[in-house]
Design a protein around this motif. Sequence first.
Motif, PDB file in Angstrom:
ATOM      1  N   ALA A   6      14.518   3.032  -5.209  1.00 57.65           N
ATOM      2  CA  ALA A   6      13.963   3.013  -3.873  1.00 57.65           C
ATOM      3  C   ALA A   6      13.058   1.634  -3.801  1.00 57.65           C
ATOM      4  O   ALA A   6      13.143   1.028  -2.813  1.00 57.65           O
ATOM      5  N   VAL A   7      12.228   1.800  -4.884  1.00 58.64           N
ATOM      6  CA  VAL A   7      11.100   0.393  -4.698  1.00 58.64           C
ATOM      7  C   VAL A   7      11.917  -0.806  -4.533  1.00 58.64           C
ATOM      8  O   VAL A   7      11.408  -1.766  -3.731  1.00 58.64           O
ATOM      9  N   VAL A   8      12.984  -0.962  -5.631  1.00 56.52           N
ATOM     10  CA  VAL A   8      13.663  -2.437  -5.609  1.00 56.52           C
ATOM     11  C   VAL A   8      14.266  -2.624  -4.359  1.00 56.52           C
ATOM     12  O   VAL A   8      14.252  -3.836  -3.944  1.00 56.52           O
ATOM     13  N   ALA A   9      15.159  -1.701  -3.992  1.00 51.38           N
ATOM     14  CA  ALA A   9      15.720  -1.649  -2.599  1.00 51.38           C
ATOM     15  C   ALA A   9      14.600  -2.141  -1.428  1.00 51.38           C
ATOM     16  O   ALA A   9      15.095  -3.115  -0.819  1.00 51.38           O
ATOM     17  N   VAL A  10      13.668  -1.506  -1.417  1.00 50.81           N
ATOM     18  CA  VAL A  10      12.465  -1.777  -0.359  1.00 50.81           C
ATOM     19  C   VAL A  10      12.311  -3.374  -0.474  1.00 50.81           C
ATOM     20  O   VAL A  10      11.926  -4.182   0.624  1.00 50.81           O
ATOM     21  N   TRP A  11      11.745  -3.657  -1.725  1.00 48.74           N
ATOM     22  CA  TRP A  11      11.359  -4.909  -1.942  1.00 48.74           C
ATOM     23  C   TRP A  11      12.276  -6.099  -1.814  1.00 48.74           C
ATOM     24  O   TRP A  11      12.007  -7.250  -1.683  1.00 48.74           O
ATOM     25  N   VAL A  12      13.539  -5.673  -2.086  1.00 44.28           N
ATOM     26  CA  VAL A  12      14.688  -6.671  -1.917  1.00 44.28           C
ATOM     27  C   VAL A  12      14.760  -7.013  -0.330  1.00 44.28           C
ATOM     28  O   VAL A  12      14.749  -8.131   0.046  1.00 44.28           O
ATOM     29  N   ALA A  13      14.741  -6.080   0.408  1.00 43.64           N
ATOM     30  CA  ALA A  13      14.742  -6.018   1.909  1.00 43.64           C
ATOM     31  C   ALA A  13      13.709  -6.810   2.589  1.00 43.64           C
ATOM     32  O   ALA A  13      13.422  -7.733   3.471  1.00 43.64           O
ATOM     33  N   GLN A  14      12.201  -6.608   1.783  1.00 44.17           N
ATOM     34  CA  GLN A  14      10.951  -7.323   2.213  1.00 44.17           C
ATOM     35  C   GLN A  14      11.173  -8.911   1.937  1.00 44.17           C
ATOM     36  O   GLN A  14      10.647  -9.620   2.623  1.00 44.17           O
TER      37      GLN A  14
ATOM     38  N   GLY B  18       7.511   6.088 -13.653  1.00 44.47           N
ATOM     39  CA  GLY B  18       8.780   6.563 -12.528  1.00 44.47           C
ATOM     40  C   GLY B  18       9.985   7.058 -13.009  1.00 44.47           C
ATOM     41  O   GLY B  18      10.061   7.360 -14.149  1.00 44.47           O
ATOM     42  N   THR B  19      10.996   7.026 -12.024  1.00 49.09           N
ATOM     43  CA  THR B  19      12.344   7.675 -12.518  1.00 49.09           C
ATOM     44  C   THR B  19      13.240   6.582 -11.843  1.00 49.09           C
ATOM     45  O   THR B  19      12.963   5.770 -11.140  1.00 49.09           O
ATOM     46  N   VAL B  20      14.522   6.969 -12.224  1.00 48.39           N
ATOM     47  CA  VAL B  20      15.501   5.978 -11.706  1.00 48.39           C
ATOM     48  C   VAL B  20      15.532   6.072 -10.181  1.00 48.39           C
ATOM     49  O   VAL B  20      15.654   4.753  -9.497  1.00 48.39           O
ATOM     50  N   VAL B  21      15.237   7.009  -9.646  1.00 44.41           N
ATOM     51  CA  VAL B  21      15.466   7.218  -8.167  1.00 44.41           C
ATOM     52  C   VAL B  21      14.182   6.555  -7.595  1.00 44.41           C
ATOM     53  O   VAL B  21      14.195   5.499  -6.599  1.00 44.41           O
ATOM     54  N   VAL B  22      13.158   6.547  -7.913  1.00 52.06           N
ATOM     55  CA  VAL B  22      11.811   6.006  -7.672  1.00 52.06           C
ATOM     56  C   VAL B  22      11.981   4.304  -7.688  1.00 52.06           C
ATOM     57  O   VAL B  22      11.832   3.702  -6.733  1.00 52.06           O
ATOM     58  N   TRP B  23      12.330   3.905  -8.693  1.00 57.79           N
ATOM     59  CA  TRP B  23      12.763   2.483  -8.960  1.00 57.79           C
ATOM     60  C   TRP B  23      13.838   1.960  -8.054  1.00 57.79           C
ATOM     61  O   TRP B  23      13.729   0.757  -7.649  1.00 57.79           O
TER      62      TRP B  23
ATOM     63  N   LEU C  38       0.806  -1.380   0.107  1.00 56.67           N
ATOM     64  CA  LEU C  38       0.002  -0.114  -0.052  1.00 56.67           C
ATOM     65  C   LEU C  38       0.770   1.315   0.018  1.00 56.67           C
ATOM     66  O   LEU C  38       0.732   2.328  -0.830  1.00 56.67           O
ATOM     67  N   GLU C  39       1.973   1.166   0.798  1.00 59.51           N
ATOM     68  CA  GLU C  39       2.680   2.442   0.883  1.00 59.51           C
ATOM     69  C   GLU C  39       3.654   2.504  -0.596  1.00 59.51           C
ATOM     70  O   GLU C  39       3.769   3.731  -1.168  1.00 59.51           O
ATOM     71  N   THR C  40       3.786   1.427  -1.418  1.00 64.20           N
ATOM     72  CA  THR C  40       4.511   1.562  -2.652  1.00 64.20           C
ATOM     73  C   THR C  40       3.379   2.161  -3.494  1.00 64.20           C
ATOM     74  O   THR C  40       3.773   3.109  -4.469  1.00 64.20           O
TER      75      THR C  40
END
Length: 212
Positions: free
Chosen positions: A154-162, A147-152, A124-126
Amino acid sequence: VYENVKKVVAWTLPTSAGEAMVIKVAILLGWALPISPVQILWVNLITVVTLGLALAFEPKSSGAMLRPPRPRAEPLVGGVVVWHIIWVAVLFVCGVFGLHAYALSQGASMAMAQTVSLNALVVLETVHLFFIRAWFLPHLTWSVLRGTVVVWGAVVAVWVAQGLVSYLPLLQNIFGTASLPLSMWGWMVAVGLVFLGMLEGEKRLRGWWFRS
């Protein structure tokens, strides 16, 4: 600069309110917590900071210089933002508790149900992040979703962590999580899309109401 500050505020406050409401509703109704305190700490330290920071690097919105100047006394947290906080908090509560209850109804353990709630919050936050990228636009556009390079990043980093906190045994022991079947991810994505539709529908209705 002002637009990006406004976007960060409009993303951070509603998502934080949504997380808080999930816990408060469970406590007030005497229900088992759908997400544990250490999991909430994980979301706040990793997800919120990472995704929120991405909004600080947003390019200017199309037509930004065509809009009239804002009043000098206009607050960052005005009536529209306050309403958005309430709306998002309500949707977070419905989405998280709905998925948590569904997982339990399918025979999931409490650890697995809480893992569903944890990842549902991040879904939901994503989704909310992409919606806020169009905060100053009348509706979502392909460029916003792309999106942008920064957005993606951040999203990839978060979902790898998840993925690590959900499936890595060491982190499962620390955060009380459990591996999820693929079907549960499908339900979380579906709820995320409904959430986006509700946000976009409310935005268009609000725009129509203000014009009428």
